[in-house]
Design an enzyme around this catalytic site. Structure first.
Site, PDB file in Angstrom:
ATOM      1  N   HIS A  95     -24.642  17.857  17.876  1.00  0.00           N
ATOM      2  CA  HIS A  95     -23.495  17.697  16.791  1.00  0.00           C
ATOM      3  C   HIS A  95     -22.744  17.892  17.795  1.00  0.00           C
ATOM      4  O   HIS A  95     -22.381  17.008  18.845  1.00  0.00           O
ATOM      5  CB  HIS A  95     -23.202  19.959  16.912  1.00  0.00           C
ATOM      6  CG  HIS A  95     -24.524  20.397  15.848  1.00  0.00           C
ATOM      7  ND1 HIS A  95     -24.820  21.053  15.592  1.00  0.00           N
ATOM      8  CD2 HIS A  95     -25.745  19.680  15.191  1.00  0.00           C
ATOM      9  CE1 HIS A  95     -26.125  21.879  14.710  1.00  0.00           C
ATOM     10  NE2 HIS A  95     -26.749  20.571  14.403  1.00  0.00           N
ATOM     11  N   ASN A 140     -30.643  25.816  15.295  1.00  0.00           N
ATOM     12  CA  ASN A 140     -29.889  25.352  15.554  1.00  0.00           C
ATOM     13  C   ASN A 140     -28.516  25.989  16.586  1.00  0.00           C
ATOM     14  O   ASN A 140     -28.656  27.145  16.885  1.00  0.00           O
ATOM     15  CB  ASN A 140     -28.697  25.898  13.621  1.00  0.00           C
ATOM     16  CG  ASN A 140     -27.374  25.175  13.973  1.00  0.00           C
ATOM     17  OD1 ASN A 140     -27.567  24.395  13.567  1.00  0.00           O
ATOM     18  ND2 ASN A 140     -26.756  26.484  13.978  1.00  0.00           N
ATOM     19  N   GLU A 141     -28.463  25.024  17.647  1.00  0.00           N
ATOM     20  CA  GLU A 141     -26.788  25.426  17.818  1.00  0.00           C
ATOM     21  C   GLU A 141     -28.094  26.406  19.184  1.00  0.00           C
ATOM     22  O   GLU A 141     -27.272  27.798  19.632  1.00  0.00           O
ATOM     23  CB  GLU A 141     -25.789  25.621  18.056  1.00  0.00           C
ATOM     24  CG  GLU A 141     -25.257  24.554  17.479  1.00  0.00           C
ATOM     25  CD  GLU A 141     -23.654  24.624  17.168  1.00  0.00           C
ATOM     26  OE1 GLU A 141     -23.351  25.528  17.090  1.00  0.00           O
ATOM     27  OE2 GLU A 141     -23.147  23.698  16.344  1.00  0.00           O
ATOM     28  N   PRO A 142     -29.114  26.120  19.459  1.00  0.00           N
ATOM     29  CA  PRO A 142     -29.992  27.656  20.546  1.00  0.00           C
ATOM     30  C   PRO A 142     -28.943  27.648  21.812  1.00  0.00           C
ATOM     31  O   PRO A 142     -29.736  28.514  22.318  1.00  0.00           O
ATOM     32  CB  PRO A 142     -30.980  26.742  20.895  1.00  0.00           C
ATOM     33  CG  PRO A 142     -31.208  25.244  20.821  1.00  0.00           C
ATOM     34  CD  PRO A 142     -30.342  24.956  19.622  1.00  0.00           C
TER      35      PRO A 142
END
Length: 501
Positions: A228, A159-161
Site C-alpha cells: 500500500h 491486509n496490512e499484517p
C-alpha cells in the site's frame, strides 16, 4: 512562461495499469443501493477492471458459520450474500481482486477487532478449519463462475499484517504460517490460481524482503507482491470528526515504488508482478484533502508515471459509502471516495475520467503534463498544477507548440479547479450542511461538472500553438482533433441571415 515543443515522435506507451483496480469499503456494504448506484456511475466513466475491499470473511457476509450436529461442532458455508455481491461486480464489468480476511468470529483465536464494523484481526484457532473455509470458498467460486473466470482473480492473503491493529501483535511468523496454509490450500485446487501478499503498508518493506525469502526457502507459492502507498505525514490536528495532515511531495511516492521494485528484482523472484492494492494521499477517511482539487492535481503525476513501475495501483476508494470509522456524519467529511455521498463526483473523479480519455502513444511527458495520441490521430493532453502552499497567486502559463498536419483543428478543454468542478467548495459556501436537502444535492451535482471550453485553431507550417494558463490546483484535459469541413455540402448556407448572429 513554460515553453514546450511536441513533435509527432512516439516516446513510449501510456500503460493502463492505473485503471486496473479500484478500492471499496468492506464487501458487506456492497448490498446497499447507493453503493451500487455509485459503482455503476463510476464504472461508466472510468474503465476499472478489478475491485478490491476488506471484510470478505467478516460475519456480515455470513460465509462461515458453525452448528452442532450430533454432538459435534461442524462448519457451515453460506454463500448467499457473497454471490449477490460478486454478481453485482461482474455484471458491471468488474472482476474481484480477492482479499482474504478478516477472521470469522467462530474461527477466531481472539476477540481483537478493528473498525466500526469490528473486523476480527486474530489468527484462526484451527488452521485445518481455515484451510477448509478457503477451499470451500474457492471451489464455490469455480462452480458458480467457471475456472477460466476465477483464474483471472488474484487472491491476496490478509491486509496490512505489519500493523498490530490489522493483525494481532503484527506477528510476522504467524502471518507467514497463515500465508503458507492459504497458498497451498488454493494451489491444491488449481495450480494456475494466483495467490500473493503480504499487503503491507508503507514503511515496512523489510516485510517484503523477509516474505519473499520465506517463500523461496520454504517453497511456498507466490504469484505477486502487494503493498500500500500513502503520502500523508503524521496528523497536525485530529478530532473525532476530522484529521489534518501535511503531504510529502508526489515524487516521493514514485521513489517508494521504484525502491520496492528494485527490492523485488533483487529477491529470489525477480520480475514478480507488483500490485499497489491501496493508495491515496491520506490514509484516514476523515481528511478533507480527499475532497479537494489539490488531491486531484497531486495524484495526476502518480497516474501519469506509476504504471511504468508497478503492474497495478488501486485508488482507495471509489465511493464515500464507507464505514471504517462509523457511518459518515456529513455530506463532505474527508472520505476516500472518488464520489461523495449522494453520488456527487469530486475533482479526483474527474481527473481519473480525463486520463480515461487519453491515447495510448506518448508524445510528451513531464512532472506536470502528459500528451498522447490516439489511433485516430487525435491528440490529448492532461495537465495539472498542484500547489500545497497557502495563497492564491500560483497560476502557471504554458506555451505548447504541436507538430501536426496543416489544417483546421477543433479544441475541446475540460477543467477542474478551485472554481469549477469543485462541489466541496460550494458546500462550504452553502454553510456546510451535514445532510443537505434534495435541492442542495442537485445544486452540488450541477456545480460538480467540469468547465467546458472550445475553440477552432489553424495549423500552418505543421505548427499548432496552444496557450494555457493553469490556476492553482487545476487539472485540465484537452482534445485536439482535425476538422473535416462539411459546410459546403449545405445548399445556400448563409449564417448572416440568422438574426443577431
Amino acid at each position: 512562461m513554460k515553453r514546450i515543443k511536441i513533435t509527432d515522435e512516439v516516446k513510449g506507451t501510456f500503460k493502463n495499469n492505473w485503471n486496473f483496480c479500484v478500492g471499496t469499503e468492506r464487501m458487506g456494504i456492497a448490498l446497499q443501493k447507493e453503493y451500487l448506484d455509485t459503482l455503476e456511475f463510476v464504472r461508466k466513466a472510468i474503465n476499472f477492471k478489478y475491485i478490491r475491499g476488506h471484510g470478505l470473511l467478516h460475519d456480515d457476509t455470513a460465509i462461515y458459520r458453525e452448528y452442532e450436529i450430533g454432538g459435534e461442532i461442524k462448519p457451515f458455508y453460506n454463500f448467499t450474500y457473497i454471490d449477490r455481491i460478486f454478481d453485482s461486480f461482474l455484471e458491471r464489468g468488474l472482476k474481484p481482486f480477492v482479499e482474504l480476511g478478516f477472521m470469522p468470529s467462530k474461527l477466531a483465536s481472539g476477540d481483537q477487532t478493528v473498525f466500526y464494523w469490528k473486523g476480527n484481526v486474530t489468527p484462526p484457532k484451527d488452521y485445518d478449519k481455515w484451510k477448509g473455509l478457503i477451499q470451500a470458498l474457492v471451489n464455490h467460486f469455480i462452480d458458480r463462475y467457471g475456472i477460466e473466470e476465477v483464474l483471472q482473480w488474484p487472491f491476496e492473503v490478509w491486509n496490512e499484517p505489519n500493523l498490530d491493529i490489522f493483525w494481532k501483535d503484527a506477528d510476522k511468523a504467524e502471518y507467514f504460517k497463515l500465508y503458507r496454509v492459504t497458498a497451498f490450500a488454493i494451489k491444491e485446487i488449481h495450480k494456475g490460481l494466483q495467490v500473493g501478499g503480504p499487503a503491507i503498508c508503507g514503511g515496512a518493506d523489510h516485510w517484503i524482503e523477509d516474505f519473499l525469502r520465506f517463500c523461496h526457502k520454504e517453497t511456498v507459492p507466490v504469484d505477486f507482491v502487494s503493498r500500500h502507498l500513502y503520502s500523508s505525514k503524521q496528523p497536525k490536528l485530529q478530532t473525532h470528526e476530522l484529521v489534518y495532515q501535511d503531504l510529502a511531495e508526489p515524487e516521493d511516492m514514485l521513489k517508494e515504488l521504484k525502491a520496492v521494485r528494485e527490492l523485488i528484482n533483487a529477491s529470489p523472484f525477480p520480475g514478480l508482478p507488483f500490485h499497489i492494492t491501496e493508495y491515496n494521499t491520506s490514509y484516514t477517511p476523515l481528511n478533507p484533502v480527499h475532497d479537494t482539487c489539490l488531491n486531484a492535481a497531486y495524484l495526476a503525476r502518480i497516474i501519469s508515471e506509476a504504471g511504468d513501475i508497478v503492474d497495478s495501483f488501486s485508488y482507495w476508494t471509489f465511493s464515500d459509502v464507507f464505514e471504517e470509522l462509523d457511518v459518515p456524519r456529513a455530506q463532505f467529511h474527508g472520505g476516500f471516495g472518488l464520489v461523495a455521498l449522494n453520488n456527487i463526483p469530486k475533482p479526483t473523479y474527474h481527473m481519473f475520467s480525463f486520463f480515461e480519455k487519453m491515447g495510448r502513444y506518448i508524445l510528451y511527458r513531464d512532472e506536470s503534463m502528459l500528451v498522447t495520441r490516439k489511433s485516430d490521430q487525435t491528440v490529448t493532453i492532461t495537465a495539472w498544477n498542484p500547489e500545497m502552499t497557502k495563497g492564491e497567486d500560483f497560476s502557471k502559463d504554458i506555451s505548447i507548440e504541436l507538430v501536426l498536419q496543416d489544417g483546421e483543428y477543433f479544441i475541446k478543454r475540460n477543467t477542474v479547479n478551485e472554481q469549477y468542478g469543485n462541489p466541496w467548495h460550494a458546500w462550504i459556501q452553502m454553510g456546510r450542511p451535514r445532510f443537505p436537502v434534495k435541492k442542495a444535492v442537485e445544486t452540488l451535482r450541477e456545480i460538480a461538472r467540469p468547465r467546458v471550453d472550445y475553440d477552432k485553431l489553424s495549423c500552418t507550417g505543421n505548427k499548432l500553438l496552444l496557450e494555457l494558463t493553469l490556476s492553482k490546483n487545476e487539472v485540465t484535459f484537452l482534445e485536439i482533433s482535425r476538422i473535416k469541413e462539411e459546410s459546403e455540402t449545405y445548399y445556400r448556407l448563409d449564417d448572416s441571415m440568422i438574426p443577431g448572429y
